[in-house]
Design an enzyme around this catalytic site. Structure first.
Site, mmCIF file in Angstrom:
data_model
loop_
_atom_site.group_PDB
_atom_site.id
_atom_site.type_symbol
_atom_site.label_atom_id
_atom_site.label_comp_id
_atom_site.label_asym_id
_atom_site.label_seq_id
_atom_site.Cartn_x
_atom_site.Cartn_y
_atom_site.Cartn_z
ATOM 1 N N TYR A 143 0.608 -0.387 -0.518
ATOM 2 C CA TYR A 143 0.069 -0.431 0.020
ATOM 3 C C TYR A 143 0.757 1.040 0.058
ATOM 4 O O TYR A 143 1.452 1.621 0.949
ATOM 5 C CB TYR A 143 -0.796 0.033 0.898
ATOM 6 C CG TYR A 143 -2.095 1.172 1.400
ATOM 7 C CD1 TYR A 143 -2.047 2.377 0.759
ATOM 8 C CD2 TYR A 143 -2.551 1.292 2.208
ATOM 9 C CE1 TYR A 143 -3.335 2.733 0.460
ATOM 10 C CE2 TYR A 143 -3.309 2.166 2.661
ATOM 11 C CZ TYR A 143 -3.600 2.680 1.863
ATOM 12 O OH TYR A 143 -4.873 3.705 1.845
ATOM 13 N N LYS A 174 -1.139 -0.919 -4.033
ATOM 14 C CA LYS A 174 -2.660 -0.140 -4.826
ATOM 15 C C LYS A 174 -1.155 1.098 -4.352
ATOM 16 O O LYS A 174 -1.062 1.274 -2.973
ATOM 17 C CB LYS A 174 -2.939 -0.222 -2.838
ATOM 18 C CG LYS A 174 -4.332 0.777 -2.595
ATOM 19 C CD LYS A 174 -4.772 1.216 -1.228
ATOM 20 C CE LYS A 174 -4.993 2.073 -0.754
ATOM 21 N NZ LYS A 174 -5.062 2.873 -1.602
ATOM 22 N N SER A 176 -1.602 4.811 -4.046
ATOM 23 C CA SER A 176 -2.577 6.306 -3.368
ATOM 24 C C SER A 176 -1.640 6.950 -3.619
ATOM 25 O O SER A 176 -1.000 7.809 -2.825
ATOM 26 C CB SER A 176 -2.624 6.299 -1.925
ATOM 27 O OG SER A 176 -3.576 5.208 -2.102
ATOM 28 N N GLY A 200 -5.696 4.080 -6.286
ATOM 29 C CA GLY A 200 -6.102 4.907 -4.977
ATOM 30 C C GLY A 200 -6.849 6.727 -5.059
ATOM 31 O O GLY A 200 -6.553 6.996 -3.832
ATOM 32 N N ASP A 202 -9.850 8.609 -6.270
ATOM 33 C CA ASP A 202 -10.498 8.468 -7.047
ATOM 34 C C ASP A 202 -10.924 9.581 -7.875
ATOM 35 O O ASP A 202 -11.712 8.785 -9.395
ATOM 36 C CB ASP A 202 -12.139 8.311 -5.730
ATOM 37 C CG ASP A 202 -11.355 7.215 -4.300
ATOM 38 O OD1 ASP A 202 -10.701 7.037 -4.402
ATOM 39 O OD2 ASP A 202 -12.287 7.067 -3.934
ATOM 40 N N GLU A 203 -10.710 10.945 -7.460
ATOM 41 C CA GLU A 203 -10.814 11.935 -8.847
ATOM 42 C C GLU A 203 -10.018 11.073 -10.150
ATOM 43 O O GLU A 203 -10.109 12.090 -10.782
ATOM 44 C CB GLU A 203 -10.574 12.566 -8.163
ATOM 45 C CG GLU A 203 -9.338 13.222 -7.253
ATOM 46 C CD GLU A 203 -9.155 12.815 -5.976
ATOM 47 O OE1 GLU A 203 -9.706 11.357 -5.732
ATOM 48 O OE2 GLU A 203 -8.938 13.670 -5.134
ATOM 49 N N SER A 219 -11.735 5.303 -1.183
ATOM 50 C CA SER A 219 -13.041 5.731 0.237
ATOM 51 C C SER A 219 -14.501 5.874 -0.271
ATOM 52 O O SER A 219 -15.378 5.871 -0.031
ATOM 53 C CB SER A 219 -12.731 6.645 0.486
ATOM 54 O OG SER A 219 -12.705 8.313 0.124
HETATM 55 C C1 LIG Z 1 -5.836 10.088 1.410
HETATM 56 C C2 LIG Z 1 -6.861 9.328 0.806
HETATM 57 O O1 LIG Z 1 -7.988 8.346 1.876
HETATM 58 N N1 LIG Z 1 -7.147 8.420 0.528
HETATM 59 C C3 LIG Z 1 -8.481 7.655 -0.484
HETATM 60 C C4 LIG Z 1 -7.382 6.421 -0.779
HETATM 61 O O2 LIG Z 1 -6.138 5.618 -0.817
HETATM 62 C C5 LIG Z 1 -8.464 7.650 -1.283
HETATM 63 O O3 LIG Z 1 -10.019 7.321 -1.677
HETATM 64 C C6 LIG Z 1 -9.789 9.839 -1.307
HETATM 65 O O4 LIG Z 1 -10.331 9.512 0.115
HETATM 66 C C7 LIG Z 1 -10.367 10.206 -2.730
HETATM 67 O O5 LIG Z 1 -9.091 10.098 -3.562
HETATM 68 C C8 LIG Z 1 -10.693 11.273 -2.369
HETATM 69 O O6 LIG Z 1 -9.362 12.016 -2.519
HETATM 70 C C1 LIG Z 2 -8.724 4.709 0.331
HETATM 71 C C2 LIG Z 2 -8.257 3.951 1.118
HETATM 72 O O1 LIG Z 2 -7.225 2.517 0.622
HETATM 73 C C3 LIG Z 2 -7.734 3.220 2.680
HETATM 74 O O2 LIG Z 2 -8.662 3.505 3.333
HETATM 75 O O3 LIG Z 2 -7.188 2.597 2.454
#
Ligand SMILES: CC(=O)N[C@H](C=O)[C@@H](O)[C@H](O)[C@H](O)CO
Ligand SMILES: CC(=O)C(=O)O
Length: 321
Positions: A143, A174, A176, A200, A202-203, A219
């Site tokens: 991750y 994963k 992000s 990761g 989403d946008e 999320s």
């Molecule tokens: C930093 C964080 O929580 N990232 C989430 C998962 O990795 C995303 O799902 C974000 O919440 C989403 O992209 C909205 O910015």
């Molecule tokens: C967004 C995501 O992957 C996490 O909540 O860990």
């Protein structure tokens, strides 16, 4: 066990950990939450105890109980349950990895330790390897979330180079982060593998799909799963202008809430509003979303047609108050 196991595909919801007003975990709504994801959002994979689940704010005992509850309630309903087992203490991480294997989870994921940090690829991989070895039959996912761990010196592309030699159970990433060069090179350099490349942010998912993402963990799939699945479907059908319309629609909402201040607390409030399932407040150091936030988010969801009046369930008007 032979690797790779069944490949993790499509959307993965990063689950929220529901809590009571007293700050205890509200296990009683997890069954309902599973049904909501499957039936209302078309999301059949979950990522438990990650960022959104406040995994690092829970005790080890709570993390074990939460993982167990999701696996139990998800049985025969969900495709895959991935448990995030990252921790600052290698011992705790190993204990959680072993526990995930015992309860029959489908995989484990680990972030870089973020207080005393691994500064090089070799150190980070040695840490991950020790955790993975505690659950030798479970698929392992790294991750990558540098903005939150602060471990910014190890690019994902570098980490993946030769990773199977160290972690034979490695099955995916994963990712992000917004660095699509790094993400693209992870895909490009590992084409001969069967890895899952889960995006990761989403946008920006559509850009990552173009770059070779095989799925996504996030999320917003808790409440925008259906919309995002429509985007995946359009992409699959090679209708890129339709896919872009969906991505822009999702962006309009995320952009709006980001400007108001968006994080796990706000995700809890939005999910309460949209699903009608009470997610409760977050745990300190997070602070409950304000009433103003929830009201604005609700108005935006309605104007984007993500939420109709008829979707509003009894009681959720209290969300975030
Ligand atoms: C930093 C964080 O929580 N990232 C989430 C998962 O990795 C995303 O799902 C974000 O919440 C989403 O992209 C909205 O910015
Ligand atoms: C967004 C995501 O992957 C996490 O909540 O860990």
């Amino acid at each position: 066990m032979a690797f790779p196991k069944k490949k993790l595909q499509g959307l993965v919801a990063a689950t929220i950990t529901p809590m009571t007003e007293n700050g205890e975990i509200n296990f009683s709504v997890i069954g309902q939450y599973v049904d909501y994801l499957v039936k209302e959002q078309g999301v059949k994979n979950i990522f438990v105890n990650g960022t959104t689940g406040e995994g690092l704010s829970l005790s080890v005992s709570e993390r074990r109980q939460v993982a167990e509850e999701w696996v139990t309630k998800g049985k025969d309903k969900l495709d895959q349950v991935i448990i995030h087992v990252g921790a600052l203490s290698l011992k705790e991480s190993q204990e959680l990895a072993q526990h995930a294997a015992e309860i029959g989870a489908d995989g484990i994921a680990v972030i870089a330790p973020f207080f005393l940090k691994p500064w090089t690829k070799d150190i980070l991989i040695n840490f991950l390897k020790e955790v993975a070895a505690a659950a030798p039959a479970l698929p392992f996912y790294y991750y990558h979330i540098p903005a939150l761990t602060g471990v910014k010196t190890v690019r994902a592309e570098e980490l993946l180079d030769g990773i199977l030699d160290k972690i034979p159970t490695f099955q995916g990433l994963k990712f992000s982060d917004t660095d699509l060069l790094d993400f693209g090179q992870c895909v490009d350099q590992n084409r001969q593998q069967q890895f899952a490349f889960l995006f990761g942010v989403d946008e920006q998912l559509l850009s990552a799909l173009v770059m070779g993402a095989t799925g996504a963990v996030g999320s917003t799939y808790n409440y925008l799963g259906k919309k995002t699945n429509q985007m995946l479907e359009a992409f699959e059908q090679k209708d890129f202008s339709l896919a872009l319309n969906y991505q822009f629609c999702i962006q309009r909402f995320i952009n709006f809430v980001v400007k108001l201040g968006f994080g796990v607390s706000q995700t809890k409030a939005i999910m309460t509003l949209v699903s009608g399932i009470p997610m409760g407040p977050p745990r300190l150091p997070l602070q409950k979303a304000s009433r103003e936030f929830t009201d604005s988010a609700e108005a935006k969801l309605k104007s984007l047609d993500f939420l109709s009046f008829t979707d509003l369930k009894d009681g959720n008007l209290e969300a975030g108050s």
